[in-house]
Design an enzyme around this catalytic site. Structure first.
Site, PDB file in Angstrom:
ATOM      1  N   SER A  54      42.852  54.826  44.326  1.00 33.55           N
ATOM      2  CA  SER A  54      43.741  54.830  43.164  1.00 33.55           C
ATOM      3  C   SER A  54      43.481  56.067  42.312  1.00 33.55           C
ATOM      4  O   SER A  54      42.414  56.227  41.716  1.00 33.55           O
ATOM      5  CB  SER A  54      43.524  53.578  42.317  1.00 33.55           C
ATOM      6  OG  SER A  54      44.159  53.770  41.073  1.00 33.55           O
ATOM      7  N   HIS A  60      46.974  55.712  46.344  1.00 30.97           N
ATOM      8  CA  HIS A  60      47.583  54.677  45.495  1.00 30.97           C
ATOM      9  C   HIS A  60      47.926  55.284  44.130  1.00 30.97           C
ATOM     10  O   HIS A  60      47.061  55.807  43.428  1.00 30.97           O
ATOM     11  CB  HIS A  60      46.595  53.521  45.345  1.00 30.97           C
ATOM     12  CG  HIS A  60      47.149  52.330  44.641  1.00 30.97           C
ATOM     13  ND1 HIS A  60      47.949  51.389  45.256  1.00 30.97           N
ATOM     14  CD2 HIS A  60      47.009  51.908  43.350  1.00 30.97           C
ATOM     15  CE1 HIS A  60      48.279  50.448  44.386  1.00 30.97           C
ATOM     16  NE2 HIS A  60      47.730  50.739  43.223  1.00 30.97           N
ATOM     17  N   ASP A  96      49.385  54.610  40.469  1.00 23.97           N
ATOM     18  CA  ASP A  96      49.638  53.563  39.476  1.00 23.97           C
ATOM     19  C   ASP A  96      50.520  54.085  38.355  1.00 23.97           C
ATOM     20  O   ASP A  96      50.073  54.899  37.547  1.00 23.97           O
ATOM     21  CB  ASP A  96      48.306  53.087  38.885  1.00 23.97           C
ATOM     22  CG  ASP A  96      47.526  52.239  39.866  1.00 23.97           C
ATOM     23  OD1 ASP A  96      48.065  51.212  40.316  1.00 23.97           O
ATOM     24  OD2 ASP A  96      46.376  52.603  40.183  1.00 23.97           O
ATOM     25  N   MET A 103      52.457  53.261  34.971  1.00 23.77           N
ATOM     26  CA  MET A 103      52.461  52.263  33.886  1.00 23.77           C
ATOM     27  C   MET A 103      53.301  52.766  32.720  1.00 23.77           C
ATOM     28  O   MET A 103      53.194  53.936  32.346  1.00 23.77           O
ATOM     29  CB  MET A 103      51.030  52.049  33.381  1.00 23.77           C
ATOM     30  CG  MET A 103      50.048  51.691  34.468  1.00 23.77           C
ATOM     31  SD  MET A 103      48.392  51.552  33.782  1.00 23.77           S
ATOM     32  CE  MET A 103      47.461  51.204  35.281  1.00 23.77           C
ATOM     33  N   MET A 134      54.281  49.582  37.649  1.00 20.57           N
ATOM     34  CA  MET A 134      54.032  48.585  36.605  1.00 20.57           C
ATOM     35  C   MET A 134      54.931  48.941  35.435  1.00 20.57           C
ATOM     36  O   MET A 134      54.473  49.344  34.371  1.00 20.57           O
ATOM     37  CB  MET A 134      52.542  48.612  36.209  1.00 20.57           C
ATOM     38  CG  MET A 134      51.640  48.012  37.260  1.00 20.57           C
ATOM     39  SD  MET A 134      49.925  48.531  37.062  1.00 20.57           S
ATOM     40  CE  MET A 134      49.964  50.041  38.013  1.00 20.57           C
ATOM     41  N   MET A 193      47.188  41.516  43.284  1.00 15.87           N
ATOM     42  CA  MET A 193      46.356  42.038  42.189  1.00 15.87           C
ATOM     43  C   MET A 193      45.139  41.135  42.024  1.00 15.87           C
ATOM     44  O   MET A 193      45.271  39.929  41.812  1.00 15.87           O
ATOM     45  CB  MET A 193      47.127  42.048  40.860  1.00 15.87           C
ATOM     46  CG  MET A 193      48.244  43.055  40.749  1.00 15.87           C
ATOM     47  SD  MET A 193      47.794  44.750  41.140  1.00 15.87           S
ATOM     48  CE  MET A 193      46.499  45.092  39.957  1.00 15.87           C
ATOM     49  N   GLY A 218      46.907  47.163  34.572  1.00 18.76           N
ATOM     50  CA  GLY A 218      46.896  47.955  33.340  1.00 18.76           C
ATOM     51  C   GLY A 218      45.715  48.904  33.246  1.00 18.76           C
ATOM     52  O   GLY A 218      45.829  49.967  32.658  1.00 18.76           O
ATOM     53  N   PHE A 219      44.603  48.526  33.834  1.00 18.73           N
ATOM     54  CA  PHE A 219      43.399  49.347  33.664  1.00 18.73           C
ATOM     55  C   PHE A 219      42.560  49.370  34.940  1.00 18.73           C
ATOM     56  O   PHE A 219      42.499  48.360  35.654  1.00 18.73           O
ATOM     57  CB  PHE A 219      42.535  48.804  32.517  1.00 18.73           C
ATOM     58  CG  PHE A 219      43.286  48.761  31.215  1.00 18.73           C
ATOM     59  CD1 PHE A 219      43.356  49.885  30.402  1.00 18.73           C
ATOM     60  CD2 PHE A 219      43.948  47.606  30.825  1.00 18.73           C
ATOM     61  CE1 PHE A 219      44.083  49.856  29.212  1.00 18.73           C
ATOM     62  CE2 PHE A 219      44.677  47.564  29.635  1.00 18.73           C
ATOM     63  CZ  PHE A 219      44.739  48.689  28.830  1.00 18.73           C
ATOM     64  N   GLY A 233      38.667  49.830  36.671  1.00 23.23           N
ATOM     65  CA  GLY A 233      37.300  49.481  36.313  1.00 23.23           C
ATOM     66  C   GLY A 233      37.067  48.051  35.849  1.00 23.23           C
ATOM     67  O   GLY A 233      36.049  47.759  35.228  1.00 23.23           O
ATOM     68  N   ASP A 247      44.274  44.998  45.251  1.00 28.66           N
ATOM     69  CA  ASP A 247      44.137  46.031  44.211  1.00 28.66           C
ATOM     70  C   ASP A 247      43.399  45.477  43.000  1.00 28.66           C
ATOM     71  O   ASP A 247      43.889  44.575  42.325  1.00 28.66           O
ATOM     72  CB  ASP A 247      45.548  46.496  43.813  1.00 28.66           C
ATOM     73  CG  ASP A 247      45.545  47.625  42.796  1.00 28.66           C
ATOM     74  OD1 ASP A 247      44.471  48.172  42.497  1.00 28.66           O
ATOM     75  OD2 ASP A 247      46.647  47.957  42.303  1.00 28.66           O
ATOM     76  N   GLY A 248      42.225  46.054  42.735  1.00 29.24           N
ATOM     77  CA  GLY A 248      41.503  45.738  41.509  1.00 29.24           C
ATOM     78  C   GLY A 248      40.102  45.228  41.740  1.00 29.24           C
ATOM     79  O   GLY A 248      39.896  44.189  42.366  1.00 29.24           O
TER      80      GLY A 248
HETATM   81  C1  DX5 Z   1      45.293  48.425  37.751  1.00 25.33           C
HETATM   82  C2  DX5 Z   1      45.716  49.308  38.900  1.00 25.33           C
HETATM   83  C3  DX5 Z   1      44.657  49.521  39.905  1.00 25.33           C
HETATM   84  C4  DX5 Z   1      43.403  50.209  39.415  1.00 25.33           C
HETATM   85  C5  DX5 Z   1      42.290  49.902  40.357  1.00 25.33           C
HETATM   86  O1  DX5 Z   1      46.420  48.202  36.980  1.00 25.33           O
HETATM   87  O2  DX5 Z   1      46.815  48.724  39.550  1.00 25.33           O
HETATM   88  O3  DX5 Z   1      45.209  50.231  41.018  1.00 25.33           O
HETATM   89  O4  DX5 Z   1      43.564  51.584  39.288  1.00 25.33           O
HETATM   90  O5  DX5 Z   1      41.097  50.399  39.840  1.00 25.33           O
HETATM   91  P1  DX5 Z   1      39.677  49.768  40.180  1.00 25.33           P
HETATM   92  O6  DX5 Z   1      39.489  49.900  41.677  1.00 25.33           O
HETATM   93  O7  DX5 Z   1      38.745  50.616  39.406  1.00 25.33           O
HETATM   94  O8  DX5 Z   1      39.690  48.327  39.752  1.00 25.33           O
HETATM   95 ZN    ZN Z   2      47.530  49.620  41.434  1.00 30.52          ZN
END
Ligand code: DX5
Ligand code: ZN
Length: 221
Positions: free
Chosen positions: A7, A32, A34, A36, A67, A136, A141-142, A144, A174-175
């Site tokens: 990502s 990937h 993302d 937002m 998103m 998910m 949204g974030f 980490g 993802d996540g």
């Molecule tokens: C969250 C994203 C993810 C995120 C994954 O909204 O969709 O793709 O960047 O990051 P990590 O692997 O750090 O959880």
């Molecule tokens: Zn993602």
């Protein structure tokens, strides 16, 4: 197939070129992306212009996770930017089936993303129209955040649905996935693994990608 989809959200935006080149050198197949809008999710990332600028510099498959509210307004722009896969959240549009067709009309792969609370039954009448399901394992949204454990049961259920109804579908997670917990998601039936902080942080891209690859080897047939 079993592949990694790093990502880009966790990359160094002051030096994106270097991070993309490292992924190219490591032969990573997917990237990937993302997107937002600060509306569907409480964060703002980047949009089609950045994607378009990266496009000429890599062969990686652009796995674009939208998103955003009303994605139908922007599908054509993301297709033009060079995305290969576009995934949408069913909660973000009134006409999911129509948006899936819109994505496919550009010759792209189309997928549905399930939030942690979203039941897999949402896939039932669209499973023959999609190429990918993204589960998910954090609230979008974030980067980490920590992996939500109930995702494992959901993946197993979706793996069953896919095997019975449309085995060509890619099942992506993802996540919160890192080398420490990736075996659990692979055991549950995932074949595309998103990792942001697990690829770009700590030991550096090369070591992290190699560590993932070492584990994937044991699962590839
Ligand atoms: C969250 C994203 C993810 C995120 C994954 O909204 O969709 O793709 O960047 O990051 P990590 O692997 O750090 O959880
Ligand atoms: Zn993602």
């Amino acid at each position: 197939m079993i592949e990694l989809s790093p990502s880009l959200l966790a990359a160094n935006f002051y030096n994106l070129k270097e991070d993309i080149e490292k992924l190219n050198e490591m032969n990573v197949k997917y990237l990937h992306l993302d997107v937002m809008d600060g509306n569907f999710v409480p964060n703002i990332s980047y949009g089609p212009d950045i994607i378009k600028q990266i496009r000429p510099h890599t062969q990686m498959i652009f796995d674009t996770h939208l998103m955003i509210e009303n994605p139908e307004k922007y599908i054509d722009v993301f297709a033009d930017a060079g995305c290969d896969i576009i995934t949408i959240h069913p909660e973000s549009t009134k006409h999911v089936h129509r948006v899936i067709q819109q994505i496919k009309s550009h010759g792209l792969k189309a997928g549905i993303v399930l939030n942690p609370h979203t039941h897999e039954s949402v896939l039932e009448y669209i499973i023959n129209d999609i190429d990918l399901v993204l589960v998910m394992s954090v609230n979008p949204g974030f980067g980490g955040q920590s992996f939500i454990d109930s995702s494992l049961e959901k993946i197993k259920n979706i793996r069953k649905m896919i095997d019975e109804k449309n085995p060509n579908i890619i099942l992506e997670i993802d996540g919160g996935v890192k080398t420490q917990n990736v075996k659990e998601v692979l055991n549950a039936g995932v074949n595309l693994v998103v990792s942001g902080s697990g690829v770009f942080n700590n030991d550096g891209i090369e070591k992290n990608v190699l560590d993932f690859e070492e584990i994937f080897k044991q699962y590839r047939k």
